[in-house]
Motif scaffolding. Structure first.
Motif, short mmCIF file in Angstrom:
data_model
loop_
_atom_site.label_atom_id
_atom_site.label_comp_id
_atom_site.label_asym_id
_atom_site.label_seq_id
_atom_site.Cartn_x
_atom_site.Cartn_y
_atom_site.Cartn_z
N LEU A 289 -20.09 -15.80 -10.44
CA LEU A 289 -19.28 -15.93 -11.65
C LEU A 289 -18.08 -16.83 -11.39
O LEU A 289 -17.72 -17.67 -12.23
CB LEU A 289 -18.81 -14.55 -12.12
CG LEU A 289 -19.84 -13.66 -12.82
CD1 LEU A 289 -19.27 -12.27 -13.05
CD2 LEU A 289 -20.29 -14.28 -14.15
N ALA A 290 -17.42 -16.65 -10.23
CA ALA A 290 -16.25 -17.47 -9.89
C ALA A 290 -16.61 -18.94 -9.77
O ALA A 290 -15.82 -19.82 -10.12
CB ALA A 290 -15.62 -16.97 -8.60
N LYS A 291 -17.81 -19.22 -9.27
CA LYS A 291 -18.26 -20.61 -9.13
C LYS A 291 -18.27 -21.32 -10.48
O LYS A 291 -17.79 -22.46 -10.60
CB LYS A 291 -19.67 -20.62 -8.52
CG LYS A 291 -20.37 -21.97 -8.51
CD LYS A 291 -21.79 -21.84 -7.99
CE LYS A 291 -22.58 -23.14 -8.13
NZ LYS A 291 -23.98 -22.97 -7.67
N TYR A 292 -18.76 -20.64 -11.51
CA TYR A 292 -18.84 -21.28 -12.83
C TYR A 292 -17.52 -21.19 -13.59
O TYR A 292 -17.20 -22.09 -14.38
CB TYR A 292 -20.01 -20.68 -13.62
CG TYR A 292 -21.33 -21.07 -12.99
CD1 TYR A 292 -21.89 -22.32 -13.26
CD2 TYR A 292 -21.96 -20.25 -12.07
CE1 TYR A 292 -23.08 -22.72 -12.64
CE2 TYR A 292 -23.14 -20.63 -11.44
CZ TYR A 292 -23.68 -21.87 -11.73
OH TYR A 292 -24.85 -22.27 -11.11
N ALA A 293 -16.75 -20.14 -13.31
CA ALA A 293 -15.40 -20.10 -13.86
C ALA A 293 -14.60 -21.29 -13.36
O ALA A 293 -13.82 -21.91 -14.10
CB ALA A 293 -14.70 -18.79 -13.47
N THR B 236 -10.06 -21.38 -12.53
CA THR B 236 -9.52 -20.95 -11.24
C THR B 236 -8.19 -21.64 -10.92
O THR B 236 -7.57 -21.33 -9.90
CB THR B 236 -10.51 -21.25 -10.11
OG1 THR B 236 -10.78 -22.66 -10.08
CG2 THR B 236 -11.81 -20.49 -10.31
N GLU B 237 -7.78 -22.56 -11.75
CA GLU B 237 -6.54 -23.32 -11.51
C GLU B 237 -5.76 -23.45 -12.81
O GLU B 237 -6.30 -23.24 -13.90
CB GLU B 237 -6.86 -24.72 -11.00
CG GLU B 237 -7.58 -24.76 -9.67
CD GLU B 237 -7.95 -26.19 -9.26
OE1 GLU B 237 -8.26 -26.38 -8.09
OE2 GLU B 237 -7.93 -27.09 -10.12
N LYS B 238 -4.50 -23.82 -12.67
CA LYS B 238 -3.70 -24.11 -13.86
C LYS B 238 -4.34 -25.24 -14.65
O LYS B 238 -5.12 -26.04 -14.12
CB LYS B 238 -2.28 -24.49 -13.45
CG LYS B 238 -1.50 -23.36 -12.78
CD LYS B 238 -0.11 -23.82 -12.40
CE LYS B 238 0.65 -22.74 -11.66
NZ LYS B 238 2.01 -23.18 -11.27
N SER B 239 -3.98 -25.32 -15.92
CA SER B 239 -4.68 -26.21 -16.86
C SER B 239 -4.37 -27.69 -16.69
O SER B 239 -5.07 -28.53 -17.22
CB SER B 239 -4.34 -25.81 -18.30
OG SER B 239 -2.99 -26.13 -18.59
N GLY B 240 -3.28 -28.01 -15.97
CA GLY B 240 -2.91 -29.42 -15.79
C GLY B 240 -1.71 -29.85 -16.61
O GLY B 240 -1.15 -30.92 -16.35
N ILE B 241 -1.31 -29.06 -17.60
CA ILE B 241 -0.15 -29.45 -18.41
C ILE B 241 1.09 -29.57 -17.54
O ILE B 241 1.18 -28.94 -16.49
CB ILE B 241 0.11 -28.47 -19.57
CG1 ILE B 241 0.32 -27.05 -19.04
CG2 ILE B 241 -1.01 -28.52 -20.59
CD1 ILE B 241 0.87 -26.11 -20.06
N GLU B 242 2.03 -30.35 -18.01
CA GLU B 242 3.18 -30.73 -17.17
C GLU B 242 4.26 -29.67 -17.08
O GLU B 242 5.16 -29.77 -16.25
CB GLU B 242 3.77 -32.04 -17.70
CG GLU B 242 2.91 -33.27 -17.47
CD GLU B 242 1.72 -33.40 -18.42
OE1 GLU B 242 0.88 -34.29 -18.20
OE2 GLU B 242 1.63 -32.62 -19.40
N ILE B 243 4.22 -28.65 -17.93
CA ILE B 243 5.27 -27.63 -17.90
C ILE B 243 4.78 -26.40 -17.14
O ILE B 243 3.61 -26.28 -16.81
CB ILE B 243 5.73 -27.25 -19.32
CG1 ILE B 243 4.59 -26.65 -20.14
CG2 ILE B 243 6.31 -28.48 -20.02
CD1 ILE B 243 5.01 -26.20 -21.52
N GLN C 231 -6.08 -15.69 -12.76
CA GLN C 231 -6.56 -14.65 -11.84
C GLN C 231 -8.04 -14.44 -12.10
O GLN C 231 -8.45 -13.95 -13.15
CB GLN C 231 -5.78 -13.36 -12.07
CG GLN C 231 -6.16 -12.21 -11.16
CD GLN C 231 -5.28 -11.01 -11.38
OE1 GLN C 231 -4.07 -11.14 -11.52
NE2 GLN C 231 -5.88 -9.83 -11.45
N VAL C 232 -8.87 -14.82 -11.12
CA VAL C 232 -10.31 -14.67 -11.22
C VAL C 232 -10.69 -13.28 -10.73
O VAL C 232 -10.14 -12.79 -9.73
CB VAL C 232 -11.03 -15.75 -10.39
CG1 VAL C 232 -12.55 -15.60 -10.51
CG2 VAL C 232 -10.59 -17.13 -10.84
N SER C 233 -11.61 -12.63 -11.40
CA SER C 233 -11.94 -11.25 -11.07
C SER C 233 -12.59 -11.14 -9.69
O SER C 233 -13.46 -11.92 -9.32
CB SER C 233 -12.90 -10.67 -12.12
OG SER C 233 -13.20 -9.32 -11.81
N ASN C 234 -12.16 -10.13 -8.95
CA ASN C 234 -12.81 -9.79 -7.69
C ASN C 234 -13.24 -8.33 -7.68
O ASN C 234 -13.37 -7.71 -6.64
CB ASN C 234 -11.88 -10.08 -6.50
CG ASN C 234 -10.57 -9.30 -6.57
OD1 ASN C 234 -10.41 -8.43 -7.42
ND2 ASN C 234 -9.66 -9.61 -5.67
#
Length: 927
Positions: free
Chosen positions: A728-732, A738-745, A751-754
């Motif tokens: 699931l984490a692979k496709y998330a 799994t990372e911030k969206s890239g926006i500048e602010i 948080q990916v489920s474990n």
């Protein structure tokens, strides 16, 4: 800027009665003065201005005072007189200091963690936070203020060579002492550069300018400087995106100097949002000039003038009109939800059999919210000009306050009633007292043993009294007696306990939260009526009525209940002011083909004009205590479980890992029986029957996706949750979750489920994502696999409009899978929307997915909806979250109105009414 002092003979020949006279020694001071550059403007994608500069005057003070005994006294008196002038004219002193006065009238830090340690290091003259002594690290805000007041002579005994009997702040109100202290602290930061101006007040009125100049003779070192003030257009809508500017902190300066050596301690910089993220672009290049002044600060001569260069302009990807429309849609929809949930009852009791979707809001909670969230100014109830109902309410409070304090003392010293036997009211008081004792350091958290039976009996089992717990804490040495007024270091347990009781009562007498809470019980017990609350709102002009309704109210033709409902319906009282569930929301709209963010909305916002150009301390204090937390960016910082909006990730994982195919049918009988403690589908006790992947998405069938999560964890003939979670984490990750969206602010980390791949496959587990993170995810779904690092920046230009740099979102990752898989996912999302009657005949075809996330069993669930449109050729994607919004249907309807606005399907005034928007309940239990 550095200054040098030159004393020399200035020969000036004057002819008087035919004789020449020689002027003797004169003092001439050379100052290399920097000229601030105008900050660049900020525009939306269409060239609408969002932030700009306006010419303004500021009041400054320069340390031209002669050293020696009495210097502190002279500076403090000058500042005291200057502040009188500033405030008399309705202006305010800049209070860019990390301590404020809270609602209880106490000093309070505005920073925490490393930022607090950095502040304390500055206060106590340390280059590094590692140099702080323990006693410095643990100082309270009041202790820090008193230390600085003593250092700067702000109080009694101004004799600077003998501080043995010095009383900090004596002769000054706490507010005035803090204002003088703030200026003195800033002046001290400039002390290594003599003859540097320190700003006292920014953007002041012409009247203040005139009064300062008129009193120049008694205001030594005070000047009026022409400067600029940062202004924000329609600020409340964009405050979370734009942020605001302010005086650079020591910590910020250290960071900025790494890349630009021209920054100085008095510079204005971006403190948050785009202002901070694009600081290097917006900040211009300083100019300079050489100025010669005499010993009174008067300019004699100027030379070597080099003009400043204005900062560059930033164009955002966001659309101003779209953002404002979405903000208004969220506000009026929240009001509509609240109106539908408010009932004319005193209380609502949640039980284990209650459903979070059926939680109601008692009207008495609304009445209390007027006090609790500062809609009613509690302090004015006791003012000399208070009106009749204000006086009556205050009189009821005084009697209640006296009785409660007496009862608390009795409970602590005599009755010692166990917590579980107390009334709800006194349970709140005792919990509040315990929390206060921890926060004040009386109960030392570093010493408390959380495994101790008595600790558990107090905190978990609730079977002992607070008095028993405190006496036990004393015996176990969990009490820091140094925080108490005990003369004898060998005081016995009884003396220590009595001091704790006395300390508690003394604090509660000025505890704003404690006193505010009493209004709740005054209302519930009938000592204050709903009608009185309404009357106080009118007396304080917190709300106003038109003539018709005012006449109706005055002749008794409207109940207090209907009065409040009408105020909420008309947005005279906003959801943010109520701060009852739901009172917040967020929405992010993207261009699915470019990764541009077209709207990033966080409700509620705040007026960043009050934060720039010198923080308005009273406004900032109000923001910090506001129960709706307007300083928090709900679009980029709030994280919750995604609920069923995650099911497209699970579909992608299932299809690509081969555990399901397009023709696979999974049967839902309402319960998933392959695990101990089998989870149920939301439709239980009914079932969905046999479903393929499109049907699983369409019906949001939990059993279908439980099975997918289970199959992802199968290895051989055994189920391994960790294996399923890994897949699931692979496709998330491919969807950017799994990372911030890239926006500048600033944005919270996802948080990916474990935990538990079966439940994680339906968006549960312990995963949590921001609204902007979900927006990137649904953008990737909409364009069939291109995951962008989203951006808020369109381009930059110089101040003349010449293009400097075009910006575009970078592609982060791509999801390669057959078109048939994408088609199945898109079809399921399209069918989700087709099944919602309120989307019928919309004028544009939409595909989407609802989601419900439970965070607390006794509060409404979070409401989520992600979508894209048009279905046939996607242009935009939207992610909407209404925290504690009951049902995902509400988020879907709010998003529908945003789509109607974007695609211009109705006139704007039909979409944005400025009044509460009634929403359909929808399928409350649907996911």
């Amino acid at each position: 800027m550095l200054a040098s002092i030159m004393i020399y003979r200035l020969f000036s020949l004057q002819i008087i009665s035919g004789e020449y006279y020689l002027d003797s020694f004169k003092l001439r001071i050379k100052k290399e003065k920097s000229i601030p550059a105008a900050r660049g403007n900020i525009y939306d994608r269409n060239g609408n201005i969002l932030a700009y500069n306006e010419l303004a005057n500021s009041v400054t003070i320069e340390d031209v005072y002669k050293s020696g005994a009495g210097k502190n006294k002279r500076i403090n008196e000058t500042l005291n007189n200057l502040i009188d002038i500033i405030e008399k004219n309705g202006d305010s002193v800049d209070q860019d200091f990390d301590i404020i006065i809270n609602d209880s009238g106490n000093y309070e830090f505005t920073v925490e963690g490393n930022s607090l340690l950095r502040f304390l290091a500055d206060v106590y003259g340390h280059a590094s936070i590692n140099d702080l002594k323990y006693e410095e690290k643990t100082k309270s805000a009041t202790e820090v203020v008193d230390d600085l007041c003593k250092s700067f002579g702000i109080g009694s005994n101004e004799v600077e060579d003998d501080n043995s009997t010095f009383t900090p702040r004596l002769g000054y109100t706490p507010d005035r002492a803090l204002k003088i202290l703030t200026v003195r602290f800033n002046m001290s930061a400039n002390s290594f550069q003599k003859y540097i101006d320190t700003t006292v007040a920014s953007d002041v009125s012409d009247k203040t300018v005139a009064d300062v100049m008129e009193n120049a003779e008694i205001l030594t070192g005070v000047s009026i400087n022409e400067s600029t003030a940062r202004k924000y257009v329609d600020s409340v809508y964009f405050s979370q995106v734009l942020g605001y500017t302010g005086k650079v902190s020591e910590e910020e300066l250290s960071e900025l100097l790494l890349t630009n050596s021209s920054y100085g301690i008095n510079d204005t910089v971006g403190k948050s949002g785009i202002e901070q993220a694009m600081e290097s672009v917006l900040q211009g290049k300083k100019g300079s000039e050489t100025v010669y002044v005499d010993n009174t600060g008067q300019v004699i001569e100027t030379s070597n003038y080099v003009d400043s260069v204005a900062g560059n302009d930033v164009y955002l990807t966001i659309d101003k009109d779209l953002t404002e429309a979405c903000y208004n849609i969220i506000e009026q929809s929240l009001a509509g939800i609240l109106v539908s949930k408010i009932q004319n009852v005193k209380t609502y009791t949640y039980t284990s059999t209650s459903s979070s979707s059926n939680i109601v809001i008692p009207i008495y909670d609304v009445y209390f919210a007027m006090f609790d969230n500062d809609v009613i100014n509690i302090n004015h109830l006791s003012a000399s000009d208070a009106k009749d109902n204000e006086k009556a309410v205050y009189a009821a409070f005084l009697e209640k306050n006296e009785n409660v304090l007496a009862q608390i003392r009795t409970e602590l010293t005599e009755k010692e009633t166990s917590y579980d036997k107390l009334s709800k009211e006194y349970q709140w008081y005792m919990s509040h007292i315990a929390a206060m004792l921890y926060s004040k350091g009386i109960l030392d958290t570093s010493k408390v043993d959380r495994e101790d039976e008595m600790y558990i009996a107090w905190t978990t089992e609730e079977t002992i009294s607070l008095a028993e717990y405190l006496k036990y804490a004393i015996a176990m040495n969990w009490i820091d007696v140094s925080k108490l007024e005990i003369d004898n270091q060998y005081a016995d347990s009884e003396q220590i306990f009595n001091q704790i009781v006395n300390f508690t009562i003394k604090v509660l007498e000025k505890d704003f939260d404690f006193q505010t809470r009493m209004y709740k019980y005054l209302l519930l017990d009938g000592y204050i009526s709903g009608t009185q609350v309404c009357e106080v709102l009118l007396e304080q002009e917190a709300v106003t009525l038109d003539e018709t309704e005012l006449s109706l109210w005055q002749r008794g033709g409207e109940t207090a209940y209907s009065f409040m409902i009408n105020r909420i319906e008309k947005l005279d009282i906003t959801p943010a002011q109520l701060a009852l569930d739901p009172c917040t929301g967020s929405m992010v709209i993207t261009d699915v083909n470019t990764g541009d963010v077209l709207a990033l909305v966080s409700y509620p916002g705040y007026d960043n004009n009050m934060m720039a150009n010198g923080v308005d301390a009273a406004y900032y204090s109000k923001l910090r205590s506001d129960k709706s937390n307007p300083l928090y960016n709900y679009a980029t910082q709030q994280k919750t479980a995604p609920g069923s909006t995650f099911k497209m990730v699970s579909s992608t994982a299932g299809l690509n890992e081969g555990v399901i195919g397009l023709d696979s049918i999974i049967y839902c009988g309402g319960i998933f029986d392959k695990l101990d403690h089998p989870p149920r589908c939301w439709i239980y006790p009914r079932g969905h029957g046999g479903l393929n992947v499109s049907g699983g998405i369409r019906n949001s069938c939990n059993v279908f996706f439980y099975e997918v999560g289970y199959r992802l964890g199968i290895q051989g003939d055994k189920y391994y949750s960790d294996l399923g979670l890994e897949k699931l984490a692979k496709y998330a990750d491919l969807y950017g979750l799994t990372e911030k969206s890239g926006i500048e602010i600033a944005e919270s980390e996802p948080q990916v489920s474990n935990q538990d791949s079966v439940r994680s496959a339906i968006g549960q587990g312990n995963q949590a994502y921001t609204t902007v993170g979900l927006a990137r995810y649904v953008t990737t779904v909409a364009n069939s696999g291109t995951c962008y690092n989203l951006t808020l920046i369109d381009k930059t230009t110089d101040s003349g409009g010449n293009l400097l740099e075009e910006n575009s979102a970078e592609i982060r990752s791509t999801i390669e899978m057959p078109d048939s898989y994408w088609n199945a996912i898109h079809l399921g999302m399209r069918q989700v929307v087709q099944d919602k009657a309120y989307y019928n005949n919309l004028g544009v075809n939409v595909a989407g997915k609802t989601g419900t996330a439970q965070e607390s069993s006794n509060r409404p669930n979070h409401s989520l909806f992600v979508c894209y449109a048009p279905y046939e050729k996607p242009e935009i994607a939207i992610a909407t979250r209404i925290a504690n919004g009951y049902t995902s249907s509400y988020a879907a309807q709010i998003t529908k109105d945003a789509l109607v606005y974007y695609f211009d399907l109705l006139d704007e005034d039909e979409i944005i009414s400025g009044t509460a928007q009634t929403l359909q309940d929808g399928a409350i239990n649907a996911d």
